[in-house]
Design an enzyme around this catalytic site. Structure first.
Site, short mmCIF file in Angstrom:
data_model
loop_
_atom_site.label_atom_id
_atom_site.label_comp_id
_atom_site.label_asym_id
_atom_site.label_seq_id
_atom_site.Cartn_x
_atom_site.Cartn_y
_atom_site.Cartn_z
N HIS A 132 -9.29 12.87 -32.67
CA HIS A 132 -8.53 13.99 -33.24
C HIS A 132 -7.70 14.71 -32.18
CE1 HIS A 132 -12.30 16.31 -32.16
NE2 HIS A 132 -11.38 17.17 -31.76
N ASP A 177 -14.91 9.10 -34.14
CA ASP A 177 -14.07 10.07 -33.44
C ASP A 177 -14.05 9.76 -31.95
OD1 ASP A 177 -12.39 12.17 -33.01
OD2 ASP A 177 -13.94 13.70 -33.10
N SER A 209 -13.20 19.43 -27.01
CA SER A 209 -13.09 18.14 -27.71
C SER A 209 -12.72 17.02 -26.75
CB SER A 209 -12.01 18.23 -28.79
OG SER A 209 -12.44 18.98 -29.88
N GLY A 210 -13.33 15.88 -26.96
CA GLY A 210 -13.01 14.70 -26.16
C GLY A 210 -13.73 14.62 -24.84
#
Length: 276
Positions: A73, A120, A209-210
């Site tokens: 995402h 994801d 995120s990530g």
């Protein structure tokens, strides 16, 4: 906001799981963590908008001199050519000599499902502007991958990290933050790892995120999403489970041919534990 409205089809008897995941939001801050020792996590990457200082928006992990693993995402709405991958960083607002900056050549994605936040994970070949791989050393190094389908048992201690803000109304830190988290396996989907900080409100939120989740020195997770709000102390944080994608990662590297070079290291298989 990322939602998991169809997740109840996987666990039809669990109303609680539907209730929890009805408020899932994608992961920008580590709350309640601490400053990492400078350059002690040499595999962590910062994704930034090209040409805009201080524009960090996601994290990543170096798993190969030309490949970074991050969350799908993170690049869902940003063209890769507008992104810079920064390695060897600790203070994002300082021109540290250890930092290396790369452009993205192309993106490989593995059936990402935005609605259910499945798969994801995303590998990116961060080619430097001069067309060379990352220069490896003490400040920039590869994170070992787990074995395919390796499981983590309840109570395993791990480390999450990122450059997100320190709280809802707090400023973003200049320096890398890290946080000790614990594996919980209650109602855990195969695609995810769930992490909790016992007895206090701490965790990840939308901008970490990530980033990597490292357990016993091995990259086991990618920061993915949280339930309703960040660091409530009530709900665990969710990470994409890297061990589900190890074979796929090696397939991507093989498809890149000689340009990719040697494959990333995988950690030795640890002693088996009860799985979730």
């Amino acid at each position: 906001m990322a939602r998991s409205s169809r997740l109840h089809s996987l666990v039809p008897a669990s109303f609680l799981l539907v209730l929890l995941l009805g408020g899932a939001v994608q992961a920008v801050k580590i709350v309640g963590g601490r400053e990492a020792q400078p350059h002690s996590r040499p595999y962590v990457a910062s994704l930034q908008l090209r040409g805009i200082p201080g524009s960090h928006f996601c994290g990543g992990t170096l798993i190969h001199p030309r490949f970074v693993l991050t969350a799908a995402h993170c690049l869902q709405d940003i063209p890769p050519h507008l992104v810079s991958v920064v390695l060897g960083a600790h203070d994002l607002l300082s021109p540290e000599p250890e930092q290396q900056k790369f452009s993205i050549s192309r993106v490989f994605q593995n059936n990402y499902n935005a609605e259910e936040t499945l798969n994801d994970a995303l590998t990116m070949p961060p080619f430097p502007q001069l067309g060379r791989p990352a220069s490896l050393g003490a400040q920039v190094a590869l994170a070992p991958l787990p074995q395919q389908d390796q499981r983590l048992s309840q109570g395993v201690q791990c480390l999450a990290m990122g450059w997100g803000s320190l709280g809802t109304r707090a400023p973003e830190p200049r320096v890398l933050q890290e946080l000790n988290v614990t594996v919980v396996t209650f109602l855990c989907r195969p695609h995810n790892l769930r992490m909790l900080v016992p007895r206090r409100a701490a965790g990840i939120c939308s901008g970490d995120s990530g980033g990597p989740l490292v357990c016993d020195g091995v990259l086991q997770g990618v920061d993915s999403f949280v339930i309703r709000e960040c660091a409530t102390g009530q709900f665990p944080d969710f990470f994409a489970r890297v061990s589900m994608y190890v074979d796929w990662i090696h397939t991507v590297l093989l498809s890149a041919g000689d340009e990719a070079g040697p494959q990333p290291p995988s950690a030795p298989q640890p002693a088996q534990h009860p799985s979730h």
